[in-house]
Write a protein that holds these residues in place. Structure first.
Motif, PDB file in Angstrom:
ATOM      1  N   ALA A  52      67.033  84.219  17.042  1.00  0.00           N
ATOM      2  CA  ALA A  52      66.280  85.235  16.844  1.00  0.00           C
ATOM      3  C   ALA A  52      66.731  85.826  15.403  1.00  0.00           C
ATOM      4  CB  ALA A  52      67.425  86.778  17.377  1.00  0.00           C
ATOM      5  N   SER A  53      67.164  85.621  14.476  1.00  0.00           N
ATOM      6  CA  SER A  53      67.247  86.085  13.332  1.00  0.00           C
ATOM      7  C   SER A  53      65.484  85.393  12.638  1.00  0.00           C
ATOM      8  CB  SER A  53      68.621  85.403  12.296  1.00  0.00           C
ATOM      9  OG  SER A  53      68.342  83.953  12.399  1.00  0.00           O
ATOM     10  N   TYR A  54      65.574  84.387  12.940  1.00  0.00           N
ATOM     11  CA  TYR A  54      64.654  83.604  12.520  1.00  0.00           C
ATOM     12  C   TYR A  54      63.422  84.480  12.298  1.00  0.00           C
ATOM     13  CZ  TYR A  54      67.367  79.643  11.404  1.00  0.00           C
ATOM     14  OH  TYR A  54      68.140  78.699  10.804  1.00  0.00           O
ATOM     15  N   GLY A  55      63.339  83.928  13.897  1.00  0.00           N
ATOM     16  CA  GLY A  55      61.898  84.990  14.884  1.00  0.00           C
ATOM     17  C   GLY A  55      61.671  86.580  13.848  1.00  0.00           C
ATOM     18  N   PHE A  56      62.667  86.955  13.916  1.00  0.00           N
ATOM     19  CA  PHE A  56      62.895  89.119  13.296  1.00  0.00           C
ATOM     20  C   PHE A  56      61.884  88.934  11.772  1.00  0.00           C
ATOM     21  CE2 PHE A  56      65.640  90.656  16.341  1.00  0.00           C
ATOM     22  CZ  PHE A  56      64.891  91.307  16.874  1.00  0.00           C
ATOM     23  N   ALA A  57      62.558  87.366  11.257  1.00  0.00           N
ATOM     24  CA  ALA A  57      62.315  86.943   9.444  1.00  0.00           C
ATOM     25  C   ALA A  57      60.923  87.269   9.993  1.00  0.00           C
ATOM     26  CB  ALA A  57      62.889  85.751   9.090  1.00  0.00           C
ATOM     27  N   ILE A  58      60.595  85.885  10.376  1.00  0.00           N
ATOM     28  CA  ILE A  58      58.707  85.750  10.560  1.00  0.00           C
ATOM     29  C   ILE A  58      58.162  87.027  10.870  1.00  0.00           C
ATOM     30  CG2 ILE A  58      57.074  84.312  11.600  1.00  0.00           C
ATOM     31  CD1 ILE A  58      59.724  82.509  11.860  1.00  0.00           C
ATOM     32  N   PHE A  59      58.718  88.104  12.064  1.00  0.00           N
ATOM     33  CA  PHE A  59      58.089  89.141  12.603  1.00  0.00           C
ATOM     34  C   PHE A  59      57.758  89.851  11.495  1.00  0.00           C
ATOM     35  CE2 PHE A  59      58.206  93.311  13.907  1.00  0.00           C
ATOM     36  CZ  PHE A  59      57.407  93.749  14.865  1.00  0.00           C
ATOM     37  N   THR A  60      58.751  90.212  10.224  1.00  0.00           N
ATOM     38  CA  THR A  60      58.903  91.291   9.032  1.00  0.00           C
ATOM     39  C   THR A  60      58.054  91.093   8.034  1.00  0.00           C
ATOM     40  OG1 THR A  60      61.497  91.246   9.944  1.00  0.00           O
ATOM     41  CG2 THR A  60      60.555  92.390   7.941  1.00  0.00           C
ATOM     42  N   SER A  61      57.574  89.676   8.198  1.00  0.00           N
ATOM     43  CA  SER A  61      56.961  89.223   7.035  1.00  0.00           C
ATOM     44  C   SER A  61      55.218  89.608   7.529  1.00  0.00           C
ATOM     45  CB  SER A  61      57.204  88.168   7.012  1.00  0.00           C
ATOM     46  OG  SER A  61      56.666  86.992   8.113  1.00  0.00           O
ATOM     47  N   THR A 126      74.951  75.553  12.007  1.00  0.00           N
ATOM     48  CA  THR A 126      75.415  75.990  13.004  1.00  0.00           C
ATOM     49  C   THR A 126      75.086  74.509  13.481  1.00  0.00           C
ATOM     50  OG1 THR A 126      72.591  76.015  13.102  1.00  0.00           O
ATOM     51  CG2 THR A 126      73.769  78.247  12.316  1.00  0.00           C
ATOM     52  N   PRO A 127      75.453  75.284  15.566  1.00  0.00           N
ATOM     53  CA  PRO A 127      75.567  74.384  16.578  1.00  0.00           C
ATOM     54  C   PRO A 127      74.453  73.797  16.320  1.00  0.00           C
ATOM     55  CG  PRO A 127      76.938  75.864  16.648  1.00  0.00           C
ATOM     56  CD  PRO A 127      75.833  76.538  15.406  1.00  0.00           C
ATOM     57  N   LEU A 128      72.803  74.108  15.486  1.00  0.00           N
ATOM     58  CA  LEU A 128      71.789  74.028  16.267  1.00  0.00           C
ATOM     59  C   LEU A 128      71.410  72.402  15.189  1.00  0.00           C
ATOM     60  CD1 LEU A 128      69.989  76.795  17.505  1.00  0.00           C
ATOM     61  CD2 LEU A 128      70.837  74.719  19.384  1.00  0.00           C
ATOM     62  N   ALA A 129      71.900  73.174  14.059  1.00  0.00           N
ATOM     63  CA  ALA A 129      71.103  72.234  12.748  1.00  0.00           C
ATOM     64  C   ALA A 129      70.303  71.749  12.728  1.00  0.00           C
ATOM     65  CB  ALA A 129      72.286  70.816  12.905  1.00  0.00           C
ATOM     66  N   THR A 130      69.449  73.596  12.445  1.00  0.00           N
ATOM     67  CA  THR A 130      67.694  73.791  11.949  1.00  0.00           C
ATOM     68  C   THR A 130      67.470  73.335  10.319  1.00  0.00           C
ATOM     69  OG1 THR A 130      68.103  75.615  14.503  1.00  0.00           O
ATOM     70  CG2 THR A 130      66.371  75.435  12.666  1.00  0.00           C
ATOM     71  N   PRO A 131      66.669  72.391  10.915  1.00  0.00           N
ATOM     72  CA  PRO A 131      66.241  72.355   9.778  1.00  0.00           C
ATOM     73  C   PRO A 131      65.351  73.631   8.368  1.00  0.00           C
ATOM     74  CG  PRO A 131      65.158  70.793  11.111  1.00  0.00           C
ATOM     75  CD  PRO A 131      65.532  71.303  11.718  1.00  0.00           C
ATOM     76  N   VAL A 132      66.578  74.339   8.242  1.00  0.00           N
ATOM     77  CA  VAL A 132      65.653  75.673   7.503  1.00  0.00           C
ATOM     78  C   VAL A 132      64.678  76.088   7.025  1.00  0.00           C
ATOM     79  CG1 VAL A 132      68.200  76.691   7.551  1.00  0.00           C
ATOM     80  CG2 VAL A 132      66.762  75.924   5.616  1.00  0.00           C
ATOM     81  N   ALA A 133      63.585  74.343   6.254  1.00  0.00           N
ATOM     82  CA  ALA A 133      62.573  74.403   6.074  1.00  0.00           C
ATOM     83  C   ALA A 133      61.218  75.416   6.850  1.00  0.00           C
ATOM     84  CB  ALA A 133      62.051  73.473   4.927  1.00  0.00           C
ATOM     85  N   TRP A 134      61.456  74.978   8.596  1.00  0.00           N
ATOM     86  CA  TRP A 134      60.561  74.775   9.232  1.00  0.00           C
ATOM     87  C   TRP A 134      60.723  76.573   9.230  1.00  0.00           C
ATOM     88  CZ3 TRP A 134      62.512  71.515  13.910  1.00  0.00           C
ATOM     89  CH2 TRP A 134      62.219  70.004  13.161  1.00  0.00           C
ATOM     90  N   PRO A 135      61.947  77.716   9.797  1.00  0.00           N
ATOM     91  CA  PRO A 135      61.255  78.821   9.774  1.00  0.00           C
ATOM     92  C   PRO A 135      60.726  79.612   8.302  1.00  0.00           C
ATOM     93  CG  PRO A 135      63.630  78.179  10.077  1.00  0.00           C
ATOM     94  CD  PRO A 135      62.941  77.107  10.307  1.00  0.00           C
ATOM     95  N   GLN A 136      61.800  78.643   7.482  1.00  0.00           N
ATOM     96  CA  GLN A 136      60.935  79.550   6.191  1.00  0.00           C
ATOM     97  C   GLN A 136      60.159  79.676   5.896  1.00  0.00           C
ATOM     98  OE1 GLN A 136      63.722  77.345   3.626  1.00  0.00           O
ATOM     99  NE2 GLN A 136      65.793  78.658   3.940  1.00  0.00           N
ATOM    100  N   THR A 137      59.262  78.472   5.797  1.00  0.00           N
ATOM    101  CA  THR A 137      57.480  78.642   5.922  1.00  0.00           C
ATOM    102  C   THR A 137      57.093  79.525   6.354  1.00  0.00           C
ATOM    103  OG1 THR A 137      58.076  75.621   5.582  1.00  0.00           O
ATOM    104  CG2 THR A 137      55.888  76.423   5.537  1.00  0.00           C
ATOM    105  N   ALA A 138      57.010  79.986   8.113  1.00  0.00           N
ATOM    106  CA  ALA A 138      56.539  80.876   8.688  1.00  0.00           C
ATOM    107  C   ALA A 138      56.267  81.709   8.197  1.00  0.00           C
ATOM    108  CB  ALA A 138      57.330  81.037  10.036  1.00  0.00           C
ATOM    109  N   TRP A 139      57.867  82.063   7.776  1.00  0.00           N
ATOM    110  CA  TRP A 139      57.844  83.379   7.067  1.00  0.00           C
ATOM    111  C   TRP A 139      57.332  83.463   5.623  1.00  0.00           C
ATOM    112  CZ3 TRP A 139      61.578  83.566   2.251  1.00  0.00           C
ATOM    113  CH2 TRP A 139      61.993  84.592   1.762  1.00  0.00           C
ATOM    114  N   LEU A 140      57.261  81.887   4.982  1.00  0.00           N
ATOM    115  CA  LEU A 140      56.489  82.720   3.687  1.00  0.00           C
ATOM    116  C   LEU A 140      55.486  82.737   3.587  1.00  0.00           C
ATOM    117  CD1 LEU A 140      56.518  81.770  -0.001  1.00  0.00           C
ATOM    118  CD2 LEU A 140      55.492  79.114   1.225  1.00  0.00           C
TER     119      LEU A 140
END
Length: 200
Positions: A52-61, A126-140
């Motif tokens: 949800a935090s990733y989604g909100f960051a992308i939504f905001t941008s 986190t338990p998901l160990a998400t590669p942060v570059a994925w959501p960060q790229t969408a945010w960028l």
């Protein structure tokens, strides 16, 4: 040129709005499912707050661009309204260039951050160990669209100013005034109540 801009900006605005709405829908659905699972079955999906935090960051941008197209960004224009026209124009251009400078710096720092995340293969702790570059790229991507939109609007504003098209300049650079809001409300009413507008 303004007709082309109006068409392109309306298309971009619709695409970004739909994308943002879909993101919010997915976030809200995931949160609702998470709550129900916890309440009824005492179990969890795991990592929903992170997603949800990733989604909100992308939504905001994305929302930055939508607000810019609609000129919904807040500007305190009490003093501006009392100034002569040439000073109002100067303030509008200063506001545009200042925003471009800030967003340009933010985008540059975001590029460095995303590049580092890709090169290092950084994952979320986190338990998901998400590669942060994925959501960060969408945010960028949302920030890049925002910056490109600001630069395009500034260029069109200068063009309109050189050509002496004050209406086009105001539509691109000036803050939304009371008359703009009244006309916008009238247009919305006409589009939602076509029969009433025809009778009038």
């Amino acid at each position: 040129m303004m007709k082309t801009w109006t068409t392109l900006s309306a298309t971009l605005n619709k695409a970004l709005t739909v994308t943002g709405a879909m993101l919010l829908l997915m976030i809200s659905t995931g949160i609702a499912v998470e709550i129900l699972l916890r309440k009824i079955f005492n179990m969890t999906l795991g990592g929903m707050d992170e997603l949800a935090s990733y989604g909100f960051a992308i939504f905001t941008s994305l929302a930055f661009s939508v607000a810019t197209i609609a000129r919904a960004n807040i500007r305190i224009d009490v003093v501006r309204a009392l100034l002569p026209r040439r000073f109002r124009i100067a303030l509008d251009l200063i506001a545009q260039t200042s925003l471009i400078g800030f967003v340009g710096f933010l985008t540059w720092r975001a590029i460095l951050l995303v590049a580092a995340s890709w090169s290092k293969g950084t994952t979320a702790i986190t338990p998901l160990a998400t590669p942060v570059a994925w959501p960060q790229t969408a945010w960028l991507a949302g920030l890049v669209i925002f910056l490109a939109l600001l630069v395009a609007m500034f260029g069109l504003s200068v063009r309109a100013l050189i050509r002496g098209n004050s209406a086009a300049f105001a539509a691109l650079a000036a803050p939304v005034g009371e008359m703009d809001e009244i006309l916008s409300d009238d247009q919305l009413h006409a589009s939602t109540h076509p029969n009433n507008s025809q009778e009038a």
